[in-house]
Design an enzyme around this catalytic site. Sequence first.
Site, PDB file in Angstrom:
ATOM      1  N   ASP A  11       0.871  -1.179   0.000  1.00 37.54           N
ATOM      2  CA  ASP A  11       0.000   0.000   0.000  1.00 37.54           C
ATOM      3  C   ASP A  11       0.908   1.228   0.000  1.00 37.54           C
ATOM      4  OD1 ASP A  11      -2.386   1.600   0.339  1.00 37.54           O
ATOM      5  OD2 ASP A  11      -1.857   1.843   2.436  1.00 37.54           O
ATOM      6  N   SER A  12       0.308   2.396  -0.192  1.00 38.42           N
ATOM      7  CA  SER A  12       1.086   3.628  -0.115  1.00 38.42           C
ATOM      8  C   SER A  12       1.580   3.879   1.310  1.00 38.42           C
ATOM      9  CB  SER A  12       0.219   4.806  -0.539  1.00 38.42           C
ATOM     10  OG  SER A  12      -0.869   4.933   0.353  1.00 38.42           O
ATOM     11  N   TYR A  43      -0.770   8.327  -2.466  1.00 35.65           N
ATOM     12  CA  TYR A  43      -0.924   8.012  -3.887  1.00 35.65           C
ATOM     13  C   TYR A  43      -2.119   8.753  -4.506  1.00 35.65           C
ATOM     14  CZ  TYR A  43       2.127   3.791  -3.876  1.00 35.65           C
ATOM     15  OH  TYR A  43       3.166   2.910  -3.828  1.00 35.65           O
ATOM     16  N   GLY A  44      -3.137   8.971  -3.691  1.00 34.98           N
ATOM     17  CA  GLY A  44      -4.453   9.364  -4.193  1.00 34.98           C
ATOM     18  C   GLY A  44      -4.488  10.644  -4.992  1.00 34.98           C
ATOM     19  N   CYS A  75      -4.458  -1.557  -1.810  1.00 37.97           N
ATOM     20  CA  CYS A  75      -4.652  -0.131  -2.056  1.00 37.97           C
ATOM     21  C   CYS A  75      -5.585   0.019  -3.251  1.00 37.97           C
ATOM     22  CB  CYS A  75      -3.291   0.493  -2.363  1.00 37.97           C
ATOM     23  SG  CYS A  75      -3.379   2.215  -2.876  1.00 37.97           S
ATOM     24  N   ASN A  76      -6.679   0.725  -3.057  1.00 39.55           N
ATOM     25  CA  ASN A  76      -7.645   0.917  -4.141  1.00 39.55           C
ATOM     26  C   ASN A  76      -7.047   1.742  -5.282  1.00 39.55           C
ATOM     27  OD1 ASN A  76     -10.589   0.066  -3.019  1.00 39.55           O
ATOM     28  ND2 ASN A  76      -9.306   0.820  -1.371  1.00 39.55           N
ATOM     29  N   CYS A 182     -11.069   3.329   0.415  1.00 37.99           N
ATOM     30  CA  CYS A 182      -9.616   3.504   0.512  1.00 37.99           C
ATOM     31  C   CYS A 182      -9.215   2.691   1.724  1.00 37.99           C
ATOM     32  CB  CYS A 182      -9.274   4.977   0.698  1.00 37.99           C
ATOM     33  SG  CYS A 182      -7.572   5.276   1.258  1.00 37.99           S
ATOM     34  N   THR A 183      -8.142   1.932   1.612  1.00 40.04           N
ATOM     35  CA  THR A 183      -7.810   1.008   2.714  1.00 40.04           C
ATOM     36  C   THR A 183      -7.357   1.736   3.986  1.00 40.04           C
ATOM     37  OG1 THR A 183      -5.601   0.712   1.759  1.00 40.04           O
ATOM     38  CG2 THR A 183      -7.283  -0.927   1.192  1.00 40.04           C
TER      39      THR A 183
HETATM   40  N1  DGL Z   1      -4.735   3.331   0.798  1.00 37.00           N
HETATM   41  C1  DGL Z   1      -4.845   3.763  -0.526  1.00 37.00           C
HETATM   42  C2  DGL Z   1      -6.159   3.383  -1.177  1.00 37.00           C
HETATM   43  O1  DGL Z   1      -6.751   2.387  -0.804  1.00 37.00           O
HETATM   44  C3  DGL Z   1      -4.369   5.130  -0.956  1.00 37.00           C
HETATM   45  C4  DGL Z   1      -4.171   6.200   0.012  1.00 37.00           C
HETATM   46  C5  DGL Z   1      -3.273   7.266  -0.567  1.00 37.00           C
HETATM   47  O2  DGL Z   1      -2.070   7.041  -0.554  1.00 37.00           O
HETATM   48  O3  DGL Z   1      -3.789   8.282  -1.051  1.00 37.00           O
HETATM   49  O4  DGL Z   1      -6.628   4.026  -2.082  1.00 37.00           O
END
Ligand code: DGL
Length: 252
Positions: A11-12, A43-44, A75-76, A182-183
């Site tokens: 994940d991020s 990441y988002g 991570c989505n 989002c996780t």
């Molecule tokens: N946990 C990540 C997700 O499920 C992304 C969170 C991020 O880094 O913005 O989308």
Amino acid sequence: MDQDRPIGVFDSGVGGLSVLRALRAELPAEDFVYFSDAGHAPYGEKGEQFVSDRSLSIAVDLLERHRIKGLVIACNTATAAAVHLLRARHNQLPVVGVEPALTPAAALTKTGKVAVLATRGTLGSAKFQALRDSLRDQAEFVLVPCDGLAAAIEADDQEQIASLCRKYTRDLEGVDTLVLGCTHYPFAAQVFRQLLGPGVQLVETGEPVARQTRRLLEAQGLLKPEGSGAVHWQTTGSQEALRAAASRWLGL
Ligand code: DGL
């Protein structure tokens, strides 16, 4: 033996721990390598190219360094940007992705109105749009891009978490189901529950993803018959922050 190799999870940052928690419950004998890319988070809000480049390079790292037997994209945002690329590039490797739980939410809602909280990257992706279009007749989906929320959870900034959760749930008239897409967000579930009360149900994806991982490994004869389930930690950010989050949320 291939069965003894670990499963890679990335994940991020710490969000994927909500998926790792479900994976460890479903597959207690398995060993895991958890890769937190906190040095490049969030990441988002970074755009698809950046996220797919990071995902591809993390997968190579996990394969070369740990010889993983399967990969869970916890991570989505990374799933939306890169699951197809990862499957194409590593076609022998079982790859499991996560996506916002729109299908279960559409089945659960009584009011027919579902809010989907996720990153801007996830909500803007072609993969997500296709999923939403496929369920268009089943529910109305209110999309809420939650800029900053994953970062606040990553930093464990309780004040900021509370204020952003309040902001992003302000206009949810008629919604009875909230998808945590989002996780990172399951770690703010308590705050959402307090704000929204018992009339709104929260839906997340950890358990179905863990069951899908079991199915995929089983189909390829890759399940470990016995073991005590070790976790190896790797991060591009602070080891200390990852250790603290693992201890807080997983008791590890
Ligand atoms: N946990 C990540 C997700 O499920 C992304 C969170 C991020 O880094 O913005 O989308």
